[in-house]
Design a protein around this motif. Sequence first.
Motif, PDB file in Angstrom:
ATOM      1  N   CYS A 400       0.927  -1.518  -0.338  1.00 52.97           N
ATOM      2  CA  CYS A 400      -0.548  -0.167   0.434  1.00 52.97           C
ATOM      3  C   CYS A 400       1.115   1.069   0.014  1.00 52.97           C
ATOM      4  CB  CYS A 400      -0.638  -0.114   0.903  1.00 52.97           C
ATOM      5  SG  CYS A 400      -2.458  -0.752   0.888  1.00 52.97           S
ATOM      6  N   LEU A 401       1.798   1.414   0.593  1.00 53.96           N
ATOM      7  CA  LEU A 401       2.013   2.563   1.023  1.00 53.96           C
ATOM      8  C   LEU A 401       3.510   2.494  -0.504  1.00 53.96           C
ATOM      9  CD1 LEU A 401       3.889   2.822   4.602  1.00 53.96           C
ATOM     10  CD2 LEU A 401       2.236   4.196   3.395  1.00 53.96           C
ATOM     11  N   SER A 402       3.998   1.774  -0.667  1.00 53.73           N
ATOM     12  CA  SER A 402       4.797   1.697  -2.232  1.00 53.73           C
ATOM     13  C   SER A 402       4.372   1.773  -3.230  1.00 53.73           C
ATOM     14  CB  SER A 402       5.147   0.759  -2.287  1.00 53.73           C
ATOM     15  OG  SER A 402       6.372  -0.102  -1.455  1.00 53.73           O
ATOM     16  N   VAL A 403       2.860   1.666  -3.474  1.00 54.51           N
ATOM     17  CA  VAL A 403       1.758   2.428  -4.811  1.00 54.51           C
ATOM     18  C   VAL A 403       1.671   3.236  -4.519  1.00 54.51           C
ATOM     19  CG1 VAL A 403      -0.719   1.492  -5.838  1.00 54.51           C
ATOM     20  CG2 VAL A 403       1.303  -0.350  -4.850  1.00 54.51           C
ATOM     21  N   SER A 404       1.214   3.692  -3.195  1.00 54.02           N
ATOM     22  CA  SER A 404       0.455   4.979  -2.846  1.00 54.02           C
ATOM     23  C   SER A 404       1.666   6.108  -2.858  1.00 54.02           C
ATOM     24  CB  SER A 404       0.440   5.055  -1.185  1.00 54.02           C
ATOM     25  OG  SER A 404       1.308   5.069  -0.133  1.00 54.02           O
ATOM     26  N   TYR A 405       3.130   6.115  -3.044  1.00 58.82           N
ATOM     27  CA  TYR A 405       4.371   6.191  -3.361  1.00 58.82           C
ATOM     28  C   TYR A 405       4.592   6.826  -4.751  1.00 58.82           C
ATOM     29  CZ  TYR A 405       5.716   6.041   1.257  1.00 58.82           C
ATOM     30  OH  TYR A 405       5.928   5.811   2.727  1.00 58.82           O
ATOM     31  N   GLY A 406       3.974   5.780  -5.238  1.00 59.73           N
ATOM     32  CA  GLY A 406       4.383   5.391  -6.897  1.00 59.73           C
ATOM     33  C   GLY A 406       3.370   6.724  -7.932  1.00 59.73           C
ATOM     34  N   ILE A 407       2.114   6.611  -7.120  1.00 62.83           N
ATOM     35  CA  ILE A 407       1.672   6.766  -8.081  1.00 62.83           C
ATOM     36  C   ILE A 407       1.311   8.572  -8.311  1.00 62.83           C
ATOM     37  CG2 ILE A 407      -1.625   8.288  -8.385  1.00 62.83           C
ATOM     38  CD1 ILE A 407      -2.151   5.252  -6.879  1.00 62.83           C
ATOM     39  N   PRO A 408       2.107   9.598  -7.316  1.00 60.51           N
ATOM     40  CA  PRO A 408       2.352  10.892  -7.809  1.00 60.51           C
ATOM     41  C   PRO A 408       3.461  11.325  -8.806  1.00 60.51           C
ATOM     42  CG  PRO A 408       3.022  10.494  -5.459  1.00 60.51           C
ATOM     43  CD  PRO A 408       2.244   9.111  -6.080  1.00 60.51           C
ATOM     44  N   ILE A 409       4.057  10.148  -8.238  1.00 59.59           N
ATOM     45  CA  ILE A 409       5.450  10.126  -9.083  1.00 59.59           C
ATOM     46  C   ILE A 409       5.129   9.701 -10.536  1.00 59.59           C
ATOM     47  CG2 ILE A 409       7.630   9.026  -9.149  1.00 59.59           C
ATOM     48  CD1 ILE A 409       7.997   8.511  -6.119  1.00 59.59           C
ATOM     49  N   LEU A 410       4.040   9.052 -10.860  1.00 62.91           N
ATOM     50  CA  LEU A 410       3.910   8.541 -12.311  1.00 62.91           C
ATOM     51  C   LEU A 410       3.325   9.516 -12.985  1.00 62.91           C
ATOM     52  CD1 LEU A 410       3.451   5.666 -14.319  1.00 62.91           C
ATOM     53  CD2 LEU A 410       1.423   5.040 -13.184  1.00 62.91           C
ATOM     54  N   VAL A 411       2.513  10.078 -12.017  1.00 64.47           N
ATOM     55  CA  VAL A 411       1.418  11.130 -12.800  1.00 64.47           C
ATOM     56  C   VAL A 411       2.129  12.511 -12.917  1.00 64.47           C
ATOM     57  CG1 VAL A 411      -0.371  13.448 -12.721  1.00 64.47           C
ATOM     58  CG2 VAL A 411      -0.413  10.443 -11.225  1.00 64.47           C
ATOM     59  N   SER A 412       3.278  12.308 -12.286  1.00 63.84           N
ATOM     60  CA  SER A 412       4.795  13.251 -12.642  1.00 63.84           C
ATOM     61  C   SER A 412       5.016  12.934 -13.960  1.00 63.84           C
ATOM     62  CB  SER A 412       5.443  13.789 -11.389  1.00 63.84           C
ATOM     63  OG  SER A 412       6.496  14.933 -11.420  1.00 63.84           O
ATOM     64  N   LEU A 413       5.498  11.709 -13.730  1.00 60.18           N
ATOM     65  CA  LEU A 413       6.133  11.275 -15.333  1.00 60.18           C
ATOM     66  C   LEU A 413       5.085  11.618 -16.748  1.00 60.18           C
ATOM     67  CD1 LEU A 413       7.978   8.509 -14.508  1.00 60.18           C
ATOM     68  CD2 LEU A 413       8.749  10.168 -15.275  1.00 60.18           C
ATOM     69  N   ILE A 414       4.079  11.329 -16.435  1.00 59.05           N
ATOM     70  CA  ILE A 414       2.750  11.339 -17.331  1.00 59.05           C
ATOM     71  C   ILE A 414       3.210  12.270 -18.029  1.00 59.05           C
ATOM     72  CG2 ILE A 414       0.856  10.929 -18.318  1.00 59.05           C
ATOM     73  CD1 ILE A 414       0.739   8.331 -16.635  1.00 59.05           C
ATOM     74  N   ARG A 415       2.646  14.143 -16.869  1.00 58.01           N
ATOM     75  CA  ARG A 415       2.896  14.890 -17.336  1.00 58.01           C
ATOM     76  C   ARG A 415       4.136  15.576 -17.261  1.00 58.01           C
ATOM     77  NH1 ARG A 415      -2.050  18.099 -14.965  1.00 58.01           N
ATOM     78  NH2 ARG A 415      -2.042  18.405 -16.613  1.00 58.01           N
ATOM     79  N   GLY A 416       5.836  14.877 -17.711  1.00 59.02           N
ATOM     80  CA  GLY A 416       6.538  16.039 -18.167  1.00 59.02           C
ATOM     81  C   GLY A 416       6.891  16.438 -17.020  1.00 59.02           C
ATOM     82  N   ARG A 417       6.940  16.080 -15.725  1.00 53.47           N
ATOM     83  CA  ARG A 417       7.754  17.082 -14.973  1.00 53.47           C
ATOM     84  C   ARG A 417       7.670  18.040 -14.837  1.00 53.47           C
ATOM     85  NH1 ARG A 417      11.494  14.244 -11.807  1.00 53.47           N
ATOM     86  NH2 ARG A 417      12.777  16.139 -12.434  1.00 53.47           N
ATOM     87  N   GLU A 418       6.372  18.483 -14.873  1.00 55.52           N
ATOM     88  CA  GLU A 418       6.276  19.854 -15.162  1.00 55.52           C
ATOM     89  C   GLU A 418       5.923  20.704 -14.509  1.00 55.52           C
ATOM     90  OE1 GLU A 418       6.663  22.919 -17.648  1.00 55.52           O
ATOM     91  OE2 GLU A 418       7.647  21.059 -19.015  1.00 55.52           O
TER      92      GLU A 418
END
Length: 534
Positions: A400-418
């Motif tokens: 749970c903690l690993s996935v919760s950490y991964g979601i904002p990182i993944l969204v940031s990646l998808i949106r070009g880390r802007e």
Amino acid sequence: MANRRSSVHDGPANPDSALEDMGYKSELPRSLSMMSILGLSFAIMAVPFGLSTTMAISLTDGQSVTVLYGWVFVSIISLCIAASLAEICAVFPTAGGVYYWSAMLSTKEYAPIVSWVDGWLGLVGNWTVTLSINFSGAQLILSAISLWNEDFAASQWQTVLMFWAVMAVAFSVNVFGAKYLDLINKICIYWTGASVIIIIVTVLVMSDDRRNAEFVFTHFDASASGWPSGWAWFVGLLQAAYTLTGYGMVASMCEEVQMPEREVPKAMVLSVAAAGITGIVYLIPILFVLPDVTLLLSVANGQPIDSYWIAGGGFALLFLILGILFFAGVGALTAASRCTYAFARDGAIPGSTLWARVDKRFDIPLWGLVLSTVVDSILGCIYFGSTSAFNAFTGVATICLSVSYGIPILVSLIRGREAVKYSSFSLGKFGFFINVCTIVWISLAIILFCMPTAIPVTPVSMNYASVVFMGFASISLIWYIISGRKNFTGPPVPVDHYAGQDGQVIGEGVGRTITGDKSSSNGSSEEKIAPPAK
């Protein structure tokens, strides 16, 4: 997409004013320092305690190579995850943590559902980390009775009763010692460091039979697991991954720190680096004096290394490790209560109005603390149905903690880390690579930590992490269908988060409608904030 004006660093220097710009009223005293947050994160990871209570996993799945190199590997990955989270935290320092970040990094359309999913994952992760720390602490306390009675084996009801007692102590310290949390967290750093040195010196001096360097650095034997060798090594990483998990939980303390955009990210990364080094210093001497592995794995309480060095060092070593347990249990419950409070104030938990209250007598979210304690105490009863419940708790917490950490990182990646382009904790040109590494690892971890430690599987040895995980997922889904999809709009969004390029129209935020004129050169505006949609 978030632009530069959405960063907290463009707002007032006063952290309370900056928090208001992010949509929240400051309700908690800002009494914690960077060293205190570092100590809290270090306490939650509780390296000697965490590694000791889960040693059976890596001894089953590879022994020395899994124990040592698994720790090094997971330490490096955890440092990447911590740095990725720190980069985001520096832009959005609120108690909502990963839940709030996911909303800010998403588009307006997807922010509510993304923040709902991530919020529940983070909440369950916080609860189960606290549960697993205090439950293993209860097992350790009972195993120490063997100092005086070698034939003692705790029953299920004795274990659960001791667990409730440990939870009661952690709860009491969080309530009545709330004003001393800054000091308690700082003491943890020195206590843990001193404990590691004393433990390794003691076991090295008292051991009559030492292993050679070949065993410590090259020995691999996964025959006890039944898994193929390569896969066994990965399954055995749960020991290290469970220990190196709680660093992201301290984001929930952002609203109790002066200059959180600087201090909390720094504490996250430093705590993981310190934990990684501490683990290596602790593990190598332990491996040099490790007794027969078959004998260790036959220990009735399932915590072989604890029984070994407690018997070797007596009450003195037990006292040191119980001190680490104290700091870990109190710290994890502190972070879990803040996570509960932050998620509840946006209406995402049944009975949110109560759980989001801050008690003015103690200046803490008392009812959020009560809910976290009660939920963990109830979950501890799973032990009556399965003595392998502890493995389920550790697995669920890590997933749970690993996935919760991964979601904002993944969204940031998808949106070009802007959104993190102007972070004060920027990863620069290495950011993309570091973020990708974290996502790949987290994706693998979801599969790994649902695996049983050994095969063939029996009802007793089954890893019930997936069952517990799906139970919480079902509660989240049902509550979303009943209430969330109609009333939950996500956390509030900073005033200009969805502003157009011309700066004329601010638009509709996730949790509220915000309008105004941003035409002035200094960025000032008159704003009108409508209440959240119902």
